[in-house]
Design an enzyme around this catalytic site. Structure first.
Site, PDB file in Angstrom:
ATOM      1  N   ASP A   1     -25.440   0.899  34.535  1.00  0.00           N
ATOM      2  CA  ASP A   1     -26.837   0.535  34.719  1.00  0.00           C
ATOM      3  C   ASP A   1     -27.435   0.220  33.343  1.00  0.00           C
ATOM      4  O   ASP A   1     -26.837   0.525  32.304  1.00  0.00           O
ATOM      5  CB  ASP A   1     -27.568   1.704  35.380  1.00  0.00           C
TER       6      ASP A   1
ATOM      7  N   GLU B   1     -31.446   0.204  32.550  1.00  0.00           N
ATOM      8  CA  GLU B   1     -32.628   1.025  32.271  1.00  0.00           C
ATOM      9  C   GLU B   1     -32.335   2.496  32.531  1.00  0.00           C
ATOM     10  O   GLU B   1     -31.759   2.855  33.545  1.00  0.00           O
ATOM     11  CB  GLU B   1     -33.808   0.572  33.129  1.00  0.00           C
TER      12      GLU B   1
END
Length: 193
Positions: free
Chosen positions: A11, A13
């Site tokens: 991922d 963020e």
């Protein structure tokens, strides 16, 4: 030990960079913009609320991009990405938007990222969003496995659980110190391989 090539899927963020919407909420003072997929698991409901708040407060894409331009990767993230790319193949799987992530991708040396896109009107207002594909993180990891990769997936939120569970190995990231996380991943991958 597997003879398949390894790909690290992560991922963006909350793992490599701060949460953009939280930073924007801090800048605007709109507390509701602090909500992320950690708080609301239904991504469509989350995004519709964000779009409503942008419209109600006359906030444009340029306002969000101004905040993004002042942000930096999390501590240790640049070193972590360098290490990953020197040792494995990697891909970033994110629910963010291409219109948001470009400054960060430049800082990371232009890694591959699969994310979503925004619809912006002639006045610069964000009026809609478009998912690249429904449940894109899971689908990407599933496709990599079909291409005969071993996949290690890592994320920090509810929307990462499907890719983590689909991967051959997965980790949830909690915190904001990528250097410590990188040491953990390095140890984990060394033991796993």
């Amino acid at each position: 030990m597997s003879k398949k090539p390894l790909i690290v899927a992560m991922d963006l963020e909350g793992v490599l960079i701060p949460e953009i919407w939280i930073a924007f909420a801090e800048k605007t003072g709109i507390e509701e913009l602090r909500l992320t997929t950690r708080d609301i698991s239904d991504y469509d409901a989350l995004m519709k609320n964000r779009l409503r708040l942008l419209k109600e407060n006359d906030l444009k894409l340029a306002d969000i991009q101004d905040v993004i331009s002042s942000m930096e990767p999390l501590p240790g993230a640049l070193e972590y990405m360098k290490w990953v790319d020197e040792n494995f193949q990697s891909v970033i799987l994110s629910d963010t938007f291409y219109e948001f992530c470009k400054p960060f991708m430049k800082k990371f040396g232009w890694p591959t990222i699969f994310c979503n896109s925004l619809d912006v009107d002639d006045n610069g207002m964000v009026v809609d969003y478009h998912l690249r594909i429904k449940n894109g993180k899971f689908e990407a990891v599933s496709a990599f496995k079909k291409l005969n990769f071993d996949v290690v997936a890592m994320g920090d939120s509810y929307n990462d659980t499907s890719m983590i569970l689909e991967a051959d190995d997965g980790m949830l990231f909690a915190g904001d110190d990528c250097a410590a996380f990188a040491r953990s991943v390095h140890h984990h991958l060394a033991v796993s391989l």
